[in-house]
Design an enzyme around this catalytic site. Structure first.
Site, PDB file in Angstrom:
ATOM      1  N   SER A 165       3.464  -3.590   6.285  1.00  0.00           N
ATOM      2  CA  SER A 165       2.854  -2.869   5.163  1.00  0.00           C
ATOM      3  C   SER A 165       3.765  -1.713   4.791  1.00  0.00           C
ATOM      4  CB  SER A 165       1.491  -2.328   5.596  1.00  0.00           C
ATOM      5  OG  SER A 165       1.025  -1.349   4.699  1.00  0.00           O
ATOM      6  N   TYR A 177      -4.190   1.642  12.047  1.00  0.00           N
ATOM      7  CA  TYR A 177      -3.482   0.798  11.079  1.00  0.00           C
ATOM      8  C   TYR A 177      -1.987   1.121  10.960  1.00  0.00           C
ATOM      9  CZ  TYR A 177      -2.615  -2.045   6.978  1.00  0.00           C
ATOM     10  OH  TYR A 177      -2.100  -2.992   6.126  1.00  0.00           O
TER      11      TYR A 177
END
Lengths: 222, 222
Positions: A165, A177
């Site tokens: 990401s 995350y």
């Protein structure tokens, strides 16, 4: 002078043409691609795209419903299995199934797409379990899938594609995350030592995409 | 003209002097610093240095021998406890002990130094357990220590110092080390949202140091 320029242009055009032809992937119907996290989002979209192009798609779905939805949206060659990347037993089961499916050809592509983004928020609000639950899917899942499936990918001189990401480059939110995506970046870069065996490693770093109806999902990997 | 230049120089000199004075940490004998992984390497050296400067050092050591060695090398104010950062029970025990030691003042500094570098090598040689064993100490240990000790650090408006590595910026070796250090970089950067409470977060990124007799240890965090 004018003829020389024209000649050079034609030569360049032919070279570009050959280069483009060279990039085209041929015999796609003999190439197997395993994708994780295909219930929704990017995984679901990728499976549909690859299936349309003629690849032999092996789709790992977390739920029966996700697998059924995908099967209904694709052709007869796409096959699904139930896969929970946080479970070693589930990965082993998917590996055995994949071995039977690909036979001697090996696995041309492994796409580690499965991931979760929540819980995410200010660091002080997070519990230790909040970090663990995300890291288990996004980081440990990717490592375990890759290390288990690697012999099959090596056999086909294939590629491992890890979905990280933009938050694997920029640490912006508390919770697991960003940490997990930084970890995936590092794992993938380290893994590039296997390129000596003809296996490629690619990292995808999506930004913010709307992949499901009404939901903005960070990097669409949910 | 000459007088003006001299006047400006004196003014600048006074300002720099005040600024330097301002940077000096005062009342160090009231400030507690908890350091993990003090048996050897950087942790051991840091404890000795802080103790010499007059800080109240609380040293977490993995082994009794490490704690004894450190005690012998330092003054009467340094205190040790046995701490295994991979064990939640051990962290909880160290936390309770620290609460008693620091009292109402809180913890002025937490240094997450404990770490291990091996096993490290080509990705294909690694087993999944090799990744896990390193990540458990270098990543999960840092997260769990920080989240547990954070209320004490907040009370003192202190600082969290996480020892990452140059390999937290450059992914160079297969195994869990680089992954864990990338994770520490990300965790620390995300953690900076707690600066709103007056708590600082620092990252140390050592290169290659010789911290033990005859051993070259990557980043000296072993």
């Amino acid at each position: 002078m004018c003829t020389n320029v024209l000649g050079a242009f034609v030569l360049l055009w032919i070279l570009v043409w050959f280069y483009r032809d060279n990039l085209e992937i041929t015999k796609v119907s003999e190439k197997h691609v395993f994708v994780t996290g295909c219930d929704s989002g990017f995984g679901h979209l990728l499976c549909k795209r690859l299936d349309k192009r003629g690849f032999r798609v092996l789709a790992g779905c977390l739920t029966e419903k996700g697998a059924d939805d995908l099967k209904r949206a694709t052709g007869p060659f796409l096959k699904t299995c139930i896969l929970d990347v946080t479970s070693t037993a589930s990965i082993q089961k998917a590996l055995e199934w994949t071995k039977k499916e690909v036979g001697d050809k090996g696995l041309w592509g492994l796409v580690n797409n499965a991931g979760r983004s929540l819980p995410m928020g200010p660091s002080e609000w997070m519990k230790i379990e909040d970090f663990e639950s995300t890291l288990k899917v996004n980081m440990t899942g990717v490592i375990e899938m890759t290390m288990n499936f690697f012999p099959l990918v090596k056999k086909a001189r294939g590629r491992v594609v890890n979905v990280a990401s933009v938050l694997g480059r920029v640490a912006a939110n508390g919770g697991g995350y960003c940490i997990s995506k930084f970890a995936v970046e590092s794992f993938s870069d380290c893994l590039r030592d296997i390129q000596n065996f003809g296996v490629n490693v690619c990292i995808i770093e999506p930004g913010f995409f709307k992949t499901q109806r009404g939901n903005f999902i960070v990097s669409g990997t949910n």
